[in-house]
Design a protein around this motif. Sequence first.
Motif, PDB file in Angstrom:
ATOM      1  N   ILE A  75       0.825  -1.212   0.000  1.00 40.07           N
ATOM      2  CA  ILE A  75       0.000   0.000   0.000  1.00 40.07           C
ATOM      3  C   ILE A  75       0.860   1.264   0.000  1.00 40.07           C
ATOM      4  O   ILE A  75       0.609   2.202  -0.762  1.00 40.07           O
ATOM      5  CB  ILE A  75      -0.956  -0.028   1.204  1.00 40.07           C
ATOM      6  N   LEU A  76       1.888   1.292   0.851  1.00 38.44           N
ATOM      7  CA  LEU A  76       2.739   2.474   0.918  1.00 38.44           C
ATOM      8  C   LEU A  76       3.525   2.682  -0.370  1.00 38.44           C
ATOM      9  O   LEU A  76       3.872   3.817  -0.716  1.00 38.44           O
ATOM     10  CB  LEU A  76       3.692   2.377   2.106  1.00 38.44           C
ATOM     11  N   ALA A  77       3.800   1.594  -1.090  1.00 37.03           N
ATOM     12  CA  ALA A  77       4.499   1.728  -2.373  1.00 37.03           C
ATOM     13  C   ALA A  77       3.691   2.579  -3.339  1.00 37.03           C
ATOM     14  O   ALA A  77       4.255   3.380  -4.109  1.00 37.03           O
ATOM     15  CB  ALA A  77       4.769   0.352  -2.976  1.00 37.03           C
ATOM     16  N   LYS A  78       2.373   2.437  -3.300  1.00 41.58           N
ATOM     17  CA  LYS A  78       1.512   3.261  -4.155  1.00 41.58           C
ATOM     18  C   LYS A  78       1.364   4.670  -3.597  1.00 41.58           C
ATOM     19  O   LYS A  78       1.371   5.651  -4.332  1.00 41.58           O
ATOM     20  CB  LYS A  78       0.140   2.605  -4.305  1.00 41.58           C
ATOM     21  N   ASN A  81       9.401  -1.734  -6.700  1.00 43.29           N
ATOM     22  CA  ASN A  81       8.538  -1.045  -5.752  1.00 43.29           C
ATOM     23  C   ASN A  81       7.381  -1.946  -5.339  1.00 43.29           C
ATOM     24  O   ASN A  81       6.804  -2.668  -6.163  1.00 43.29           O
ATOM     25  CB  ASN A  81       7.985   0.242  -6.384  1.00 43.29           C
ATOM     26  N   GLY A  82       7.064  -1.944  -4.061  1.00 47.59           N
ATOM     27  CA  GLY A  82       5.942  -2.726  -3.554  1.00 47.59           C
ATOM     28  C   GLY A  82       6.193  -4.221  -3.501  1.00 47.59           C
ATOM     29  O   GLY A  82       5.243  -4.999  -3.404  1.00 47.59           O
ATOM     30  N   GLN A  83       7.460  -4.633  -3.497  1.00 46.40           N
ATOM     31  CA  GLN A  83       7.791  -6.048  -3.566  1.00 46.40           C
ATOM     32  C   GLN A  83       8.233  -6.601  -2.212  1.00 46.40           C
ATOM     33  O   GLN A  83       8.871  -5.896  -1.421  1.00 46.40           O
ATOM     34  CB  GLN A  83       8.930  -6.280  -4.566  1.00 46.40           C
ATOM     35  N   THR A  84       7.898  -7.855  -1.953  1.00 46.50           N
ATOM     36  CA  THR A  84       8.482  -8.610  -0.849  1.00 46.50           C
ATOM     37  C   THR A  84       9.413  -9.645  -1.458  1.00 46.50           C
ATOM     38  O   THR A  84       8.975 -10.522  -2.207  1.00 46.50           O
ATOM     39  CB  THR A  84       7.412  -9.296   0.007  1.00 46.50           C
ATOM     40  N   ILE A  85      10.686  -9.513  -1.170  1.00 49.69           N
ATOM     41  CA  ILE A  85      11.714 -10.347  -1.797  1.00 49.69           C
ATOM     42  C   ILE A  85      12.205 -11.378  -0.787  1.00 49.69           C
ATOM     43  O   ILE A  85      12.754 -11.031   0.261  1.00 49.69           O
ATOM     44  CB  ILE A  85      12.884  -9.482  -2.301  1.00 49.69           C
TER      45      ILE A  85
END
Length: 265
Positions: free
Chosen positions: A178-181, A246-250
């Motif tokens: 959400i924060l990525a957006k 952006n907005g990724q969980t790696i």
Amino acid sequence: MHNPAAVGPLAGKVAIVTGSSRSIGAAIAHRLAADGANVIINFHKIAVDAKRTADCINNSPDCSGKAVVVKADVSTVEGGEFLLAECIQNFGPPDILVLNASVMSHTRLANTSEEEFDTTFNTNVKGPLFLAKAVAKVMQPGGRIIFISTALTSASTVLPIALLFTMSKGALEQMTRILAKDLGTRGITVNCVAPGPVDTPVFRAGKTPQQLKSIASLSPQQRLGVPEDISPIVAFLASQDAQWVNGQTIGVNGVRHLSYYRTLP
């Protein structure tokens, strides 16, 4: 305080790493400093470890960035705001925020208390959220916010004793999306790193040598991860090269499909 002697992909950048006195947090701080960033080393209770980490950075020929130690309880809004103020006073507004501080309980539902819930979510969710909020107000375009989660959120086998920890880290991953957006419109990226089992004192606590060996054997490389396996991924996400991530969980876990924890209760 700009460091004109700094060199590397993060030269001239300022980083806050919460919970960075030892283990994964210390490795992240050291790597960011090696890449040229000035780093705030944050601790809450054990000053000697934080000082040791800062001294290692400041005395290392491999680190052109500098380190300053700040004691702050980042499970509270006030503690996070104090940490940010100290960062600005020492180095200027942060360009990089790594939210590494966390606690892990080992309690099944039947024994879960309200106090344990509050402690876990204050440290693992509330503190990171409101520190990110405060930092976002002063962070310039090109800023990086990086949460640290866990492989348990996507492991094929879950742990009944990791209820609160896994819940809280799952919240971080949703915050990341959400924060990525939200912050992406300002050129600030928000990502999350989810380590698998990492050989730290916290991970070893409560496990027998046989259990540790069994967990290590499930990796194709037949070993546990080490903090230095995690820090380069964080450093990449903090760099200009990651501007389109952006907005990724790696996941950083050594395997594709996790079943590390099936040997534990």
